[in-house]
Design a protein around this motif. Structure first.
Motif, PDB file in Angstrom:
ATOM      1  N   ILE A 356      -6.998  23.585  -3.479  1.00  0.00           N
ATOM      2  CA  ILE A 356      -8.292  22.899  -3.299  1.00  0.00           C
ATOM      3  C   ILE A 356      -8.160  21.944  -2.112  1.00  0.00           C
ATOM      4  N   PRO A 357      -8.915  22.172  -1.022  1.00  0.00           N
ATOM      5  CA  PRO A 357      -8.764  21.295   0.157  1.00  0.00           C
ATOM      6  C   PRO A 357      -9.302  19.894  -0.139  1.00  0.00           C
ATOM      7  N   PRO A 358      -8.807  18.860   0.593  1.00  0.00           N
ATOM      8  CA  PRO A 358      -9.280  17.490   0.351  1.00  0.00           C
ATOM      9  C   PRO A 358     -10.806  17.385   0.390  1.00  0.00           C
ATOM     10  N   GLY A 359     -11.443  18.192   1.248  1.00  0.00           N
ATOM     11  CA  GLY A 359     -12.910  18.166   1.368  1.00  0.00           C
ATOM     12  C   GLY A 359     -13.617  18.663   0.117  1.00  0.00           C
ATOM     13  N   GLU A 360     -12.858  19.282  -0.799  1.00  0.00           N
ATOM     14  CA  GLU A 360     -13.457  19.705  -2.077  1.00  0.00           C
ATOM     15  C   GLU A 360     -12.860  18.902  -3.232  1.00  0.00           C
ATOM     16  N   TYR A 361     -12.237  17.812  -2.927  1.00  0.00           N
ATOM     17  CA  TYR A 361     -11.865  16.755  -3.877  1.00  0.00           C
ATOM     18  C   TYR A 361     -11.014  17.239  -5.072  1.00  0.00           C
ATOM     19  N   PRO A 362      -9.737  17.557  -4.805  1.00  0.00           N
ATOM     20  CA  PRO A 362      -8.868  18.020  -5.898  1.00  0.00           C
ATOM     21  C   PRO A 362      -8.757  17.025  -7.056  1.00  0.00           C
ATOM     22  N   GLY A 363      -8.767  15.723  -6.744  1.00  0.00           N
ATOM     23  CA  GLY A 363      -8.677  14.710  -7.815  1.00  0.00           C
ATOM     24  C   GLY A 363      -9.898  14.773  -8.718  1.00  0.00           C
ATOM     25  N   SER A 378     -10.530   9.900 -16.939  1.00  0.00           N
ATOM     26  CA  SER A 378      -9.568   9.317 -15.993  1.00  0.00           C
ATOM     27  C   SER A 378     -10.382   8.906 -14.765  1.00  0.00           C
ATOM     28  N   VAL A 379      -9.711   8.496 -13.714  1.00  0.00           N
ATOM     29  CA  VAL A 379     -10.472   8.142 -12.509  1.00  0.00           C
ATOM     30  C   VAL A 379      -9.807   8.723 -11.268  1.00  0.00           C
ATOM     31  N   GLU A 380     -10.651   9.257 -10.373  1.00  0.00           N
ATOM     32  CA  GLU A 380     -10.156   9.799  -9.107  1.00  0.00           C
ATOM     33  C   GLU A 380      -9.858   8.644  -8.158  1.00  0.00           C
ATOM     34  N   ILE A 381      -8.646   8.641  -7.584  1.00  0.00           N
ATOM     35  CA  ILE A 381      -8.329   7.661  -6.538  1.00  0.00           C
ATOM     36  C   ILE A 381      -7.873   8.493  -5.347  1.00  0.00           C
ATOM     37  N   LEU A 403      -5.095  11.134  -5.806  1.00  0.00           N
ATOM     38  CA  LEU A 403      -4.494  10.801  -7.097  1.00  0.00           C
ATOM     39  C   LEU A 403      -5.537  10.796  -8.210  1.00  0.00           C
ATOM     40  N   VAL A 404      -5.053  11.032  -9.425  1.00  0.00           N
ATOM     41  CA  VAL A 404      -5.874  10.844 -10.628  1.00  0.00           C
ATOM     42  C   VAL A 404      -5.149   9.802 -11.474  1.00  0.00           C
ATOM     43  N   ARG A 405      -5.832   8.695 -11.768  1.00  0.00           N
ATOM     44  CA  ARG A 405      -5.182   7.619 -12.520  1.00  0.00           C
ATOM     45  C   ARG A 405      -5.552   7.691 -13.991  1.00  0.00           C
ATOM     46  N   LEU A 406      -4.516   7.648 -14.830  1.00  0.00           N
ATOM     47  CA  LEU A 406      -4.707   7.538 -16.280  1.00  0.00           C
ATOM     48  C   LEU A 406      -4.261   6.125 -16.647  1.00  0.00           C
ATOM     49  N   ALA A 407      -5.211   5.186 -16.753  1.00  0.00           N
ATOM     50  CA  ALA A 407      -4.868   3.782 -17.035  1.00  0.00           C
ATOM     51  C   ALA A 407      -4.852   3.585 -18.544  1.00  0.00           C
ATOM     52  N   ILE A 408      -3.845   2.870 -19.019  1.00  0.00           N
ATOM     53  CA  ILE A 408      -3.668   2.748 -20.472  1.00  0.00           C
ATOM     54  C   ILE A 408      -4.189   1.386 -20.950  1.00  0.00           C
ATOM     55  N   PRO A 409      -5.304   1.358 -21.689  1.00  0.00           N
ATOM     56  CA  PRO A 409      -5.773   0.082 -22.252  1.00  0.00           C
ATOM     57  C   PRO A 409      -4.687  -0.517 -23.151  1.00  0.00           C
ATOM     58  N   ARG A 410      -4.594  -1.847 -23.172  1.00  0.00           N
ATOM     59  CA  ARG A 410      -3.509  -2.502 -23.921  1.00  0.00           C
ATOM     60  C   ARG A 410      -3.804  -2.524 -25.420  1.00  0.00           C
ATOM     61  N   ARG A 411      -2.855  -2.049 -26.229  1.00  0.00           N
ATOM     62  CA  ARG A 411      -2.873  -2.090 -27.703  1.00  0.00           C
ATOM     63  C   ARG A 411      -4.015  -1.276 -28.321  1.00  0.00           C
TER      64      ARG A 411
END
Ligand SMILES: Cc1ncc(COP(=O)(O)O)c(C=O)c1O
Length: 457
Positions: A356-363, A378-381, A403-411
């Motif tokens: 998937i080229p960057p112009g088609e947004y792999p994230g 998740s969120v695309e970065i 990048l795709v970020r998987l942020a972990i909420p606390r507790r």
């Protein structure tokens, strides 16, 4: 025992509404394939951010009931001030409703057009507040900090040679302050070592420039120092924190991260003249200096949270559980930013989906598929968030990383939630060559990732 358990019991629960694949396909279509536009009630596991999403403890809720809502000089304010002074050691504490309000007041008070502010990597709100003053935000993280696959124990470190060169080139008078973001969120949640904080501080003070710390994830950073830096293994985290901040002249803080609160923040400084100026600005937009933008009960939640975050059983569970997710997917071949950071795992979508080229947004493609397949948000970065579009030609310059970020909420989530996330990622990874890219059908001129709409390419 080898198993690290969640060091808490669950007293209150919130129902997760289960959805089917067909429902999620409809929800995705209706949201224009933008996960920011999906109602939270339609998400099974929400890893959009670790900011403001923590579960509060019974102690925090109890303290909130005791919140003193007096306009001036409330009991809750004195508790908040005393807690922060005790942990960080700064003379002046200025309460704000969240991190970016502290940044706005700091840069409005210190930064002029044409100035330059070096940082390891500026978070987007920090950069935006500097650029709003028509100054330049410069990122000087070490080279390893921008290579997803390279291992380094302190990938958030600032490149001190580059810092010296930047000061020599710009001239000391154009640098109102130097910043260090701990941990380095935009660089993958990577820590900064004590040695680097010390060296940056020495350089800053040699040129008579104040050093500020963006302290959002200060406790996670301190725990990484304890785990990885020689000489700190047997030091209590509270002492490590005190040493880290002893090298700085002030800090900005979003208490929505390591304050374990849903809202809140503060700005600290040792400079009394500057503190007076900052308090004047605070009164204009945030509120009286003994509450800033917070209710008395919020001051209580933050004061209690700041003590709880320094509990080493909690910090061990936090770092180990984030690493658990990272290790389980990377061992199966999923490319991630290495080593796992403190608050999030970042999948390298460019390496995972080279077709998937960057112009088609792999994230974006990976984010949509994780939601479609398993209800994970998740969120695309990558190029959706940071790609630059020429308004005249429509030509796009892709972002440095996808990048795709998987942020972990606390507790908030237990190990079985994390196991579910691992299973979903590995299933999507198995059939990665079948994923397709996206094209943008609508976008705003600024911060397009929040409102853009997409269609499968
Ligand atoms: C490193 C860093 N600095 C500053 C901020 C801004 O804080 P807030 O969202 O509370 O305004 C964030 C938020 O995510 C952050 O991660």
């Amino acid at each position: 025992m080898k198993t690290i358990i969640e060091p808490f019991k669950i007293k209150t629960v919130e129902k997760i509404r289960m959805t089917t694949l067909e429902e999620r396909e409809r929800i995705l279509r209706e949201a224009g394939y933008n996960l920011f536009l999906i109602p939270a009630g339609d998400v099974l596991i929400d890893l959009l951010t670790d900011s403001g999403t923590a579960a509060m403890s019974s102690q925090q809720w109890a303290a909130m009931m005791d919140g003193d809502e007096a306009y001036a000089g409330s009991k809750s304010w004195f508790r908040f001030e005393e807690t922060i002074r005790g942990i960080f050691g700064f003379r002046h504490i200025i309460p704000t409703h969240q991190g970016r309000a502290a940044e706005r007041i700091l840069f409005a008070s210190t930064c002029r057009a044409g100035d330059v502010v070096p940082n390891n990597t500026h978070f987007d709100t920090t950069r935006a507040n500097i650029e709003y003053r028509r100054a330049t935000a410069v990122d000087l993280v070490i080279p390893e900090g921008t290579e997803p696959a390279s291992f380094h124990p302190f990938k958030g470190n600032m490149d001190t040679l580059a810092l010296k060169a930047a000061i020599e080139i710009s001239g000391r008078e154009r640098i109102p302050l130097i910043m260090l973001t701990i941990t380095n969120n935009s660089g993958g949640g990577q820590p900064v070592s004590m040695q680097n904080i010390r060296e940056v501080s020495e350089i800053a003070h040699r040129y008579d420039i104040p050093l500020y710390i963006d302290a959002c994830r200060f406790a996670e950073n301190a725990y990484f120092i304890k785990l990885r830096e020689p000489g700190y293994a047997s030091k209590p985290v509270r002492e490590i924190v005190r040493e880290m901040f002893s090298y700085a002249d002030g800090c900005t803080m979003s208490a929505k991260k390591d304050g374990l609160a849903n809202i809140g923040g503060f700005l600290c400084t040792n400079d009394s003249t500057l503190a007076e100026q900052e308090k004047e600005l605070l009164i204009l937009t945030e509120g009286f200096p003994t509450y800033g933008g917070m209710a008395g009960r919020d001051l209580e939640a933050v004061a209690t949270g700041l003590n709880e975050i320094l509990d080493e059983d909690y910090l061990n569970y936090r770092i180990v559980s984030t690493q658990y997710l990272g290790d389980h997917i990377s061992r199966a071949g999923v490319p991630i930013v290495q080593p796992p950071g403190g608050h999030a795992i970042y999948i390298d979508a460019r390496a995972m989906l080279p077709h998937i080229p960057p112009g088609e947004y792999p994230g974006q493609a990976l984010c949509c598929e994780l939601y479609r397949w398993a209800g994970i948000r998740s969120v695309e970065i990558g190029s959706v968030m940071f790609g630059r579009r020429d308004p005249e030609t429509g030509q796009e310059t892709p972002a440095a990383m996808e990048l795709v970020r998987l942020a972990i909420p606390r507790r908030v989530y237990t190990q079985s939630h994390v196991d579910y996330v691992v299973e979903a990622i590995l299933e999507v990874y198995e059939r990665r060559s079948s994923l397709r890219g996206y094209k943008i059908t609508h976008q705003a001129p600024f911060l397009r990732h929040f409102s853009a709409r997409f269609e499968p390419a």
